[in-house]
Design a protein around this motif. Structure first.
Motif, PDB file in Angstrom:
ATOM      1  N   GLY A 196      -1.677  -6.470 -17.732  1.00  0.00           N
ATOM      2  CA  GLY A 196      -1.013  -7.322 -18.712  1.00  0.00           C
ATOM      3  C   GLY A 196       0.205  -6.732 -19.375  1.00  0.00           C
ATOM      4  N   LYS A 197       0.838  -5.740 -18.754  1.00  0.00           N
ATOM      5  CA  LYS A 197       2.010  -5.115 -19.353  1.00  0.00           C
ATOM      6  C   LYS A 197       3.292  -5.801 -18.877  1.00  0.00           C
ATOM      7  CE  LYS A 197      -0.305  -1.876 -21.536  1.00  0.00           C
ATOM      8  NZ  LYS A 197      -1.682  -2.146 -21.093  1.00  0.00           N
ATOM      9  N   ARG A 198       4.418  -5.336 -19.423  1.00  0.00           N
ATOM     10  CA  ARG A 198       5.714  -5.952 -19.133  1.00  0.00           C
ATOM     11  C   ARG A 198       6.476  -5.214 -18.044  1.00  0.00           C
ATOM     12  NH1 ARG A 198       8.251  -6.217 -25.046  1.00  0.00           N
ATOM     13  NH2 ARG A 198      10.153  -6.580 -23.833  1.00  0.00           N
ATOM     14  N   LEU A 199       5.787  -4.506 -17.178  1.00  0.00           N
ATOM     15  CA  LEU A 199       6.483  -3.786 -16.128  1.00  0.00           C
ATOM     16  C   LEU A 199       5.726  -3.870 -14.806  1.00  0.00           C
ATOM     17  CD1 LEU A 199       4.999  -0.799 -15.499  1.00  0.00           C
ATOM     18  CD2 LEU A 199       5.946  -0.289 -17.735  1.00  0.00           C
ATOM     19  N   ILE A 200       6.465  -3.637 -13.730  1.00  0.00           N
ATOM     20  CA  ILE A 200       5.901  -3.503 -12.403  1.00  0.00           C
ATOM     21  C   ILE A 200       6.249  -2.109 -11.883  1.00  0.00           C
ATOM     22  CG2 ILE A 200       5.890  -5.952 -11.831  1.00  0.00           C
ATOM     23  CD1 ILE A 200       8.554  -5.515 -10.367  1.00  0.00           C
ATOM     24  N   CYS A 201       5.533  -1.667 -10.857  1.00  0.00           N
ATOM     25  CA  CYS A 201       5.690  -0.302 -10.358  1.00  0.00           C
ATOM     26  C   CYS A 201       5.980  -0.297  -8.853  1.00  0.00           C
ATOM     27  CB  CYS A 201       4.426   0.510 -10.618  1.00  0.00           C
ATOM     28  SG  CYS A 201       3.988   0.678 -12.364  1.00  0.00           S
ATOM     29  N   MET A 202       6.701   0.726  -8.453  1.00  0.00           N
ATOM     30  CA  MET A 202       7.053   0.904  -7.047  1.00  0.00           C
ATOM     31  C   MET A 202       7.074   2.400  -6.747  1.00  0.00           C
ATOM     32  SD  MET A 202      10.582  -0.294  -5.124  1.00  0.00           S
ATOM     33  CE  MET A 202      10.097  -2.012  -5.036  1.00  0.00           C
ATOM     34  N   ASP A 203       6.666   2.776  -5.535  1.00  0.00           N
ATOM     35  CA  ASP A 203       6.742   4.192  -5.172  1.00  0.00           C
ATOM     36  C   ASP A 203       7.627   4.382  -3.946  1.00  0.00           C
ATOM     37  OD1 ASP A 203       5.205   3.359  -3.030  1.00  0.00           O
ATOM     38  OD2 ASP A 203       3.410   4.489  -3.601  1.00  0.00           O
ATOM     39  N   GLY A 204       7.771   5.635  -3.517  1.00  0.00           N
ATOM     40  CA  GLY A 204       8.640   5.939  -2.401  1.00  0.00           C
ATOM     41  C   GLY A 204       8.183   5.300  -1.106  1.00  0.00           C
ATOM     42  N   ARG A 205       6.866   5.250  -0.900  1.00  0.00           N
ATOM     43  CA  ARG A 205       6.340   4.606   0.297  1.00  0.00           C
ATOM     44  C   ARG A 205       6.714   3.131   0.327  1.00  0.00           C
ATOM     45  NH1 ARG A 205       5.166   5.166   5.342  1.00  0.00           N
ATOM     46  NH2 ARG A 205       3.931   7.056   4.974  1.00  0.00           N
ATOM     47  N   ASP A 206       6.659   2.464  -0.822  1.00  0.00           N
ATOM     48  CA  ASP A 206       7.071   1.063  -0.899  1.00  0.00           C
ATOM     49  C   ASP A 206       8.506   0.894  -0.404  1.00  0.00           C
ATOM     50  OD1 ASP A 206       4.761  -0.088  -1.902  1.00  0.00           O
ATOM     51  OD2 ASP A 206       5.410  -0.012  -3.990  1.00  0.00           O
ATOM     52  N   ILE A 207       9.395   1.750  -0.909  1.00  0.00           N
ATOM     53  CA  ILE A 207      10.806   1.637  -0.560  1.00  0.00           C
ATOM     54  C   ILE A 207      11.008   1.884   0.930  1.00  0.00           C
ATOM     55  CG2 ILE A 207      13.118   2.571  -0.964  1.00  0.00           C
ATOM     56  CD1 ILE A 207      12.142   3.377  -3.770  1.00  0.00           C
ATOM     57  N   TYR A 208      10.365   2.923   1.448  1.00  0.00           N
ATOM     58  CA  TYR A 208      10.511   3.251   2.864  1.00  0.00           C
ATOM     59  C   TYR A 208       9.977   2.125   3.748  1.00  0.00           C
ATOM     60  CZ  TYR A 208      10.604   5.853   7.206  1.00  0.00           C
ATOM     61  OH  TYR A 208      10.877   6.249   8.493  1.00  0.00           O
TER      62      TYR A 208
END
Length: 272
Positions: free
Chosen positions: A217-229
């Motif tokens: 329920g927070k105001r942010l989303i997350c991404m890591d290096g594997r996601d980008i690759y």
């Protein structure tokens, strides 16, 4: 052409698109369904092509789900989304050349740049990573802004996704990010306008305990290096990745869901 017969193909175009695909003008290169479709797409404007491909993709997804068949086309969704990004960009700009975000050569260049950053000295990685992200967001048409400093705090950048402004936090630590850094960034968001959102990019991911303690329920989303690759490897536009992360976060309350979970478990090598 999927499960279409000639009659059902004509019925699909008539029902979904109000088009007579049997019109001789679409048979200039042959009368097969594939040749008529290609001729149709060559003749119509980009907005109509987008609507057509969207309708065909939805039918395809439903067909595969009903039959239980695996997708026979490598990177099918990424390639589809890249094509849609090109056509949507052309339609919005009146037929100008597409944004470079979907150019596979540039995506390959970005993927190689991401891998090369890992070989830099620790004090150089953070700045190089921020520059990489700025370039990635610009190529995706997300109106990125470079790092800026408010009184007492550093913001690693910002970008526009739809009508929302997202502030960016980028970390290249040797260990996964824990709950403390997540709370610090969320605290920055809470001091901004109510409509501000956040993207936390941690190259080495997030601890399971940290995500659990951070809570939903927070105001942010997350991404890591594997996601980008994975997104670059599979030619999935960054904008499509972020939009799906935002939607899934709204549906589940979870800030971090991987690209592999969002787009399927296809493996990709070369990262690590």
């Amino acid at each position: 052409m999927l499960d279409f017969s000639d009659p059902s193909f004509a019925e699909f175009f008539a029902t979904e698109l109000d088009v007579d695909i049997d019109d001789p003008i679409y048979a200039e290169h042959g009368g097969s369904k594939g040749k008529r479709l290609r001729c149709f797409l060559q003749k119509v404007d980009d907005a109509t092509a987008v609507r057509t491909l969207q309708a065909l993709w939805d039918h395809r997804a439903q067909y595969l789900a009903q039959t239980g068949q695996p997708d026979p086309v490598p990177n099918a969704e990424g390639r589809y989304l890249s094509l849609m990004a090109k056509l949507s960009g052309q339609a919005a700009s009146g037929g100008e050349p597409p944004r470079p975000a979907s150019d596979w050569r540039l995506l390959t260049e970005l993927r190689e740049q991401l891998v090369q950053i890992a070989s830099l000295q620790p004090h150089e990685r953070g700045y190089a990573f921020e520059a990489f992200l700025k370039r990635s967001f610009d190529m995706a048409g997300l109106t990125a802004r470079e790092p800026f400093r408010n009184i007492g705090e550093q913001i690693d950048g910002s970008f526009l996704l739809g009508d929302e402004t997202y502030l960016l936090e980028a970390k290249w630590h040797s260990l996964p990010t824990g709950v403390a850094d997540l709370h610090v960034f969320h605290g920055k968001l809470e001091q901004k306008a109510a409509w501000a959102r956040g993207l936390f990019v941690s190259y080495n991911g997030f601890t399971t305990e940290g995500l659990a303690a951070f809570g939903p329920g927070k105001r942010l989303i997350c991404m890591d290096g594997r996601d980008i690759y994975d997104a670059l490897e599979r030619q999935i536009p960054l904008k499509a990745v972020l939009e799906r992360k935002v939607r899934r976060a709204a549906e589940t309350g979870q800030p971090f869901i991987t690209v592999r979970d969002l787009f399927g478990q296809q493996t990709a090598g070369g990262y690590g």
